[in-house]
Write a protein that holds these residues in place. Structure first.
Motif: not given
Length: 330
Positions: A67-71, A93-94, A101-104, A314-316
């Protein structure tokens, strides 16, 4: 952001909804109004053809990612990040915090212009692990006629381009301008072109693409349709954005001999748009990211679109910036 750009975002959202994918929008607000907008596209690997991933990252990524988060872009179009000066840091930053938080498996800013890349890169706490570049071709319209365009080219190329133009004009092809909504039924021509480039045929999705593209362009869009013996054999669409125009779609009946014999592709995708955009006093015509060599031989310039990505920690999850009020909307 202009109304047409918002309609373009809606087009992407509708296409993603068709494939059961969600879309989010991050806005930057102060008391004086909205100062930035950034779409976020959570995307499974199954929704991205391998050639799309290859265009994003010319460096090897972990083959196991899912999975990928595309911004800012769905990976098919230039990045749509817009913000006022001083808002980029908080917005980026946000966006990254929401992505984590969506864990991609991967986070990516696709197809950034040089200005966007310069604004985003200092705002990232993580150095990109992967990067890629893609070129988008354009014609700067410094001429008032087709003849002036030809004369602006190196001498050795002029005769070939005049020949392509003459083949089209002396053929039995007639060219008609139609509202883009009236070419949705030509979806098989678009599907055929896409299939030749390895895209699995999905006629219903391509029809939706043509419908939503027509809606996004509104009354600033035009379809150019080539007819032979009263039968359509090829088409493209033009998007008039004022000083900037874009060609958007190419579809053709590849079995019809005139498509090749009359150089229909070069005339519908380059020469006719150049003539029409120049006559409308546009300053630039964008003609897409494919077949770059063919375009530069015909006088096009190119701009670099850069993609950057990384594996998130994902720990941050970084907290909200206090620089501006941010509101994420789904």
């Amino acid at each position: 952001m202009a109304d047409q750009n918002l309609r373009e975002l809606e087009r992407v959202e509708r296409l993603r909804r068709f494939s059961s994918m969600t879309t989010m929008y991050l806005t930057a607000r102060t008391g004086s109004g909205v100062h930035g907008l950034l779409p976020l596209y959570p995307t499974p690997r199954s929704a991205l053809p391998e050639e799309t991933v290859a265009r994003l990252f010319q460096e090897a990524t972990d083959p196991a990612w899912r999975s990928m988060m595309l911004i800012g872009s769905d990976a098919t179009a230039p990045n749509s990040l817009v913000c006022t000066p001083g808002t980029a840091a908080a917005l980026v930053e946000e966006a990254v915090a929401i992505s984590v938080r969506h864990s991609p498996d991967l986070v990516c800013f696709p197809h950034l212009s040089e200005a966007q890349h310069a604004a985003i890169r200092p705002c990232l706490a993580t150095d990109p692990e992967f990067s890629g570049e893609r070129e988008e071709a354009y014609f700067d319209l410094r001429y008032d006629s087709f003849d002036e365009y030809v004369m602006s080219l190196p001498r050795r190329r002029r005769s070939h381009i005049r020949r392509e133009r003459r083949l089209f004009q002396e053929s039995r092809i007639t060219l008609r301008e139609l509202p883009p909504a009236e070419v949705v039924h030509l979806e098989p021509y678009l599907t055929g072109v896409e299939s030749r480039y390895g895209v699995p045929p999905r006629p219903e999705l391509q029809r939706l693409y043509l419908r939503t593209t027509a809606q996004a362009m509104g009354d600033r869009g035009t379809a150019l349709v080539a007819f032979a013996d009263d039968r359509p054999i090829a088409f493209t669409t033009l998007w008039d954005l004022g000083s900037v125009w874009r060609t958007r779609v190419w579809g053709c009946d590849d079995t019809h001999p005139l498509v090749r014999e009359a150089a229909a592709y070069f005339n519908l995708m380059y020469y006719e748009p150049i003539v029409r955009a120049a006559a409308a006093d546009a300053r630039r015509l964008y003609v897409g990211t494919g077949t770059i060599e063919a375009k530069t031989r015909r006088g096009a310039g190119v701009r670099r679109l850069r993609s950057i990505g990384w594996t998130p920690d994902h720990s941050r999850s970084r907290g909200r910036s206090t620089a501006t009020s941010l509101n994420s909307e789904v």
